[in-house]
Enzyme design. Structure first.
Site, PDB file in Angstrom:
ATOM      1  N   ILE A   1       4.402  -1.122   3.823  1.00  0.00           N
ATOM      2  CA  ILE A   1       4.223   0.111   2.806  1.00  0.00           C
ATOM      3  C   ILE A   1       5.227   0.009   2.513  1.00  0.00           C
ATOM      4  CG2 ILE A   1       4.477   2.560   4.476  1.00  0.00           C
ATOM      5  CD1 ILE A   1       2.556   0.761   5.648  1.00  0.00           C
ATOM      6  N   LYS A   2       4.827   0.707   1.069  1.00  0.00           N
ATOM      7  CA  LYS A   2       5.517   0.661   0.058  1.00  0.00           C
ATOM      8  C   LYS A   2       6.263   2.738  -0.092  1.00  0.00           C
ATOM      9  CE  LYS A   2       4.718   0.365  -4.864  1.00  0.00           C
ATOM     10  NZ  LYS A   2       3.941  -0.761  -5.760  1.00  0.00           N
ATOM     11  N   VAL A   3       7.036   2.788  -0.087  1.00  0.00           N
ATOM     12  CA  VAL A   3       7.332   4.404   0.113  1.00  0.00           C
ATOM     13  C   VAL A   3       8.457   3.915  -1.374  1.00  0.00           C
ATOM     14  CG1 VAL A   3       7.374   4.272   2.499  1.00  0.00           C
ATOM     15  CG2 VAL A   3       9.677   3.529   1.377  1.00  0.00           C
TER      16      VAL A   3
ATOM     17  N   ALA B   1       0.659  -1.145   0.341  1.00  0.00           N
ATOM     18  CA  ALA B   1      -0.158  -0.238   0.016  1.00  0.00           C
ATOM     19  C   ALA B   1       1.112   1.519   0.035  1.00  0.00           C
ATOM     20  CB  ALA B   1      -0.783  -0.077   1.326  1.00  0.00           C
TER      21      ALA B   1
END
Length: 218
Positions: free
Chosen positions: A82-84, A56
């Site tokens: 968590i996608k950064v 996400a």
């Protein structure tokens, strides 16, 4: 090699999950926009279907904002990753989450040095974009080979190479030969992996020959 599907289309995800071949899902703002649905609701539905990692992506560009958004997202389900972006602030956010036991997918990687930084920041996944490099006339798969070779030199790196921007079955084959851990694949490309004209021809021959016997199995 693990297969993730790169989509926010819940119907496609359910169809692919029925094969038992789907290990995870990646999403991004563009894919969610195409679905025309609420981001949070889409993520909840995906996590109810797929037990593996579900990436996400945060929308903030500063570290504090990424952390704030990421903390909200990781409360949705235990498999949320968590996608950064691979920026300095993204690396700070990655370090924050990895230190706290949250999986992080560092995306938009286009060089081996970037991949080294992500691994040192504790990323669970690094996402090099092979197709976009190919579009610029560069060899996207060489980047995958380089990152895999570098990571093998340093056993302390636990980051998995997640090949993104996959355009064809050849990309999948070359990624597997390079030793990539994961490929995230659009639904149409993933389904095309099972197709071959000789398979179709052979099946047609078998069915014709079986029909000549006049027999039935059930």
């Amino acid at each position: 090699m693990k297969f993730f599907v790169d989509t926010a289309d819940i119907k496609e995800i359910k169809d692919l999950a029925e094969t038992g071949l789907l290990d995870g899902v990646t999403t991004n703002p563009t894919l969610v926009a195409k679905s025309g649905r609420d981001f949070i609701e889409v993520l909840k539905e995906i996590c109810a279907v797929v037990p593996g990692p579900v990436s996400a992506e945060v929308a903030a560009t500063d570290a504090a904002g990424m952390i704030r958004e990421g903390e909200k997202l990781c409360q949705l389900a235990k498999q949320i990753t968590i996608k950064v972006p691979l920026t300095w602030d993204g690396l700070k956010a990655c370090r924050h989450f990895s230190k706290n036991g949250v999986m992080v997918n560092v995306t938009l990687c286009f060089s081996a040095p970037q991949a080294i930084l992500a691994a040192k920041a504790g990323a669970a996944f690094i996402s090099p974009f092979v197709g976009r490099l190919d579009d610029l006339g560069q060899d996207g798969m060489q980047l995958i080979r380089d990152i895999c070779a570098i990571y093998r030199n340093y056993p302390q790196f636990k980051t998995e190479v997640l090949v993104a921007s996959v355009r064809s079955p050849l990309h999948v084959t070359e990624a597997a030969l390079a030793g990539a851990h994961v490929a995230t694949i659009p639904p149409a490309v993933l389904k095309s992996l099972s197709q071959h004209p000789l398979t179709d021809k052979g099946l047609a021959t078998f069915l014709t020959d079986w029909g000549k016997t006049g027999q039935k199995i059930a």
